[in-house]
Structures are given as C-alpha cells and as structure tokens.
Design an enzyme around this catalytic site. Sequence first.
Site, PDB file in Angstrom:
ATOM      1  N   CYS A  63       0.892  -1.253   0.132  1.00 31.59           N
ATOM      2  CA  CYS A  63      -0.232  -0.011   0.042  1.00 31.59           C
ATOM      3  C   CYS A  63       0.945   1.104   0.161  1.00 31.59           C
ATOM      4  O   CYS A  63       2.145   1.093  -0.289  1.00 31.59           O
ATOM      5  CB  CYS A  63      -0.995  -0.014   1.116  1.00 31.59           C
ATOM      6  SG  CYS A  63      -0.247  -0.276   2.766  1.00 31.59           S
ATOM      7  N   ASN A 114       2.349   1.299   4.469  1.00 31.67           N
ATOM      8  CA  ASN A 114       2.602   0.007   5.092  1.00 31.67           C
ATOM      9  C   ASN A 114       2.289   0.071   6.679  1.00 31.67           C
ATOM     10  O   ASN A 114       3.086  -0.543   7.359  1.00 31.67           O
ATOM     11  CB  ASN A 114       4.124  -0.300   4.860  1.00 31.67           C
ATOM     12  CG  ASN A 114       4.370  -1.765   5.208  1.00 31.67           C
ATOM     13  OD1 ASN A 114       5.353  -2.104   5.613  1.00 31.67           O
ATOM     14  ND2 ASN A 114       3.478  -2.603   5.076  1.00 31.67           N
ATOM     15  N   CYS A 163      -1.516   0.542   7.416  1.00 27.44           N
ATOM     16  CA  CYS A 163      -3.010   0.104   7.367  1.00 27.44           C
ATOM     17  C   CYS A 163      -3.290  -1.059   6.543  1.00 27.44           C
ATOM     18  O   CYS A 163      -3.621  -1.965   7.021  1.00 27.44           O
ATOM     19  CB  CYS A 163      -3.639   1.386   7.164  1.00 27.44           C
ATOM     20  SG  CYS A 163      -3.637   2.696   8.244  1.00 27.44           S
ATOM     21  N   ARG A 164      -3.621  -0.745   5.346  1.00 23.45           N
ATOM     22  CA  ARG A 164      -3.928  -1.774   4.352  1.00 23.45           C
ATOM     23  C   ARG A 164      -3.070  -2.886   4.166  1.00 23.45           C
ATOM     24  O   ARG A 164      -3.513  -4.234   4.203  1.00 23.45           O
ATOM     25  CB  ARG A 164      -4.526  -1.168   3.101  1.00 23.45           C
ATOM     26  CG  ARG A 164      -5.514  -0.232   3.299  1.00 23.45           C
ATOM     27  CD  ARG A 164      -5.758   0.638   2.086  1.00 23.45           C
ATOM     28  NE  ARG A 164      -4.473   1.531   1.875  1.00 23.45           N
ATOM     29  CZ  ARG A 164      -4.284   2.369   0.641  1.00 23.45           C
ATOM     30  NH1 ARG A 164      -5.049   2.380  -0.386  1.00 23.45           N
ATOM     31  NH2 ARG A 164      -3.249   3.109   0.717  1.00 23.45           N
ATOM     32  N   SER A 165      -1.777  -2.965   3.949  1.00 26.80           N
ATOM     33  CA  SER A 165      -0.969  -3.914   3.391  1.00 26.80           C
ATOM     34  C   SER A 165      -0.425  -4.900   4.542  1.00 26.80           C
ATOM     35  O   SER A 165      -0.760  -5.908   4.506  1.00 26.80           O
ATOM     36  CB  SER A 165       0.295  -3.372   2.751  1.00 26.80           C
ATOM     37  OG  SER A 165       1.158  -2.762   3.233  1.00 26.80           O
ATOM     38  N   ASP A 172      -8.215   3.657   1.089  1.00 25.99           N
ATOM     39  CA  ASP A 172      -7.355   4.083   1.989  1.00 25.99           C
ATOM     40  C   ASP A 172      -7.951   4.618   3.248  1.00 25.99           C
ATOM     41  O   ASP A 172      -8.966   5.564   3.114  1.00 25.99           O
ATOM     42  CB  ASP A 172      -6.325   5.420   1.628  1.00 25.99           C
ATOM     43  CG  ASP A 172      -5.298   5.829   2.542  1.00 25.99           C
ATOM     44  OD1 ASP A 172      -5.371   5.498   3.623  1.00 25.99           O
ATOM     45  OD2 ASP A 172      -4.627   6.735   2.136  1.00 25.99           O
TER      46      ASP A 172
HETATM   47  P1  4NP Z   1      -1.737   2.743   4.205  1.00 19.72           P
HETATM   48  O1  4NP Z   1      -2.587   3.899   4.817  1.00 19.72           O
HETATM   49  O2  4NP Z   1      -1.373   3.256   2.834  1.00 19.72           O
HETATM   50  O3  4NP Z   1      -3.134   1.728   3.981  1.00 19.72           O
HETATM   51  O4  4NP Z   1      -0.902   2.370   5.174  1.00 19.72           O
HETATM   52  C1  4NP Z   1      -1.820   5.124   4.941  1.00 19.72           C
HETATM   53  C2  4NP Z   1      -1.092   5.150   5.944  1.00 19.72           C
HETATM   54  C3  4NP Z   1      -0.319   6.792   6.063  1.00 19.72           C
HETATM   55  C4  4NP Z   1      -0.747   7.584   4.973  1.00 19.72           C
HETATM   56  C5  4NP Z   1      -1.453   7.415   4.070  1.00 19.72           C
HETATM   57  C6  4NP Z   1      -2.049   6.180   4.046  1.00 19.72           C
HETATM   58  N1  4NP Z   1      -0.272   8.883   5.170  1.00 19.72           N
HETATM   59  O5  4NP Z   1      -0.599   9.789   4.489  1.00 19.72           O
HETATM   60  O6  4NP Z   1       0.692   9.150   6.131  1.00 19.72           O
END
Ligand code: 4NP
Length: 161
Positions: A13, A16, A18-20, A131
């Site tokens: 993602c 790294n 939340c989703r992945s 997201d």
């Molecule tokens: P992820 O979520 O891509 O699913 O881990 C996010 C985590 C952090 C951010 C965006 C999405 N950020 O903008 O910091």
Amino acid sequence: MLVVAVTRVCFVCLGNICRSPTAEGVFRHLVEEAGLSGAFEIDSAGTAAYHAGESPDRRSAATARRRGVPLGGRARQFVREDFGRFDHVLAMDRANLEALRRLAPSEKARAKVRLLRDHDPRAPAEAEVPDPYYGGPDGFDDVFDICMAACRGLLDELRGR
Ligand code: 4NP
C-alpha cells in the site's frame, strides 16, 4: 526429504501501516488455517517511506485483533530488489499499482504486480482497497472485510482451484 516449492507474496500500500499489514495478517491467517505455512513466504511494504520502522496503525491492529487476526511487522518501503524476492506483488490501489510498475526493472517484474482485488471473483474490475487513514472507524472494518474476501480468492488461485 520432501521439498516444497515456496510461493513468495508481498502486499503493498502507500504507508505500510494500514492496508498492507492487514492483508498480510489476513493472508497469513488463511494460509495457517489451511495448513500451508511452509508453502508461503508473506510480507508487506509501502510505496512511500513516511512510516518506515513503525508498527501497524493501532486502528488497523485493533480491528484485526477483534476479528482474530494478529498484525505484526514494521513498516518498510518497497524497493526495486523486492521484485527479485517475490513471485506476486499485490497492490491495494491503482496509485500503488502505477508506482510499482514504474519501479519495476523489467517486463518480468511488471508482470508480478496486480491489484489485490483482481483476485476476488466478486469484486468489480479494477476495484481498490480504499485508504482508511483519514476516515472514520468503519473504514478499518471495510478494509478488513475487503482484504479477507480478496485473500481468500488469492489463496484459492495460488492453490490452483
Ligand atoms: P496505508 O495507509 O497506505 O494503508 O498504510 C496510509 C498510511 C499513512 C498515510 C496514508 C495512508 N499517510 O498519508 O501518512
């Protein structure tokens, strides 16, 4: 000696956290449930390095824990060399997919990259894992359910059925 071919899978993602990590934890859980732990190497990474070294987001971890899936690992950025380490690179959304394709050093590497939800037979074409980072708590439950459906489909495909 029985030699088992190992399939190496990396979920990717943006951050790294939340989703992945959720997809990684869910896929590992399904693999363990199927008694196939020895047949897979499972990891996750982010296209960005903002959160490198951090544990999974506490909202993702709490949601997964409630559903019986522990999340672990520390965030890291996906690097070009990872294309040599993994057989399948599963992108959570189209931005991740494009970033990974740009990074891929060869056509063979590009061919390893797919959207995770392409493996969910019930998902519409080009569906993404949304997201959840700036949204409310429901977003984390949705991500978990989406990852569960897609990871079931992925495991079915990789087992050849
Ligand atoms: P992820 O979520 O891509 O699913 O881990 C996010 C985590 C952090 C951010 C965006 C999405 N950020 O903008 O910091």
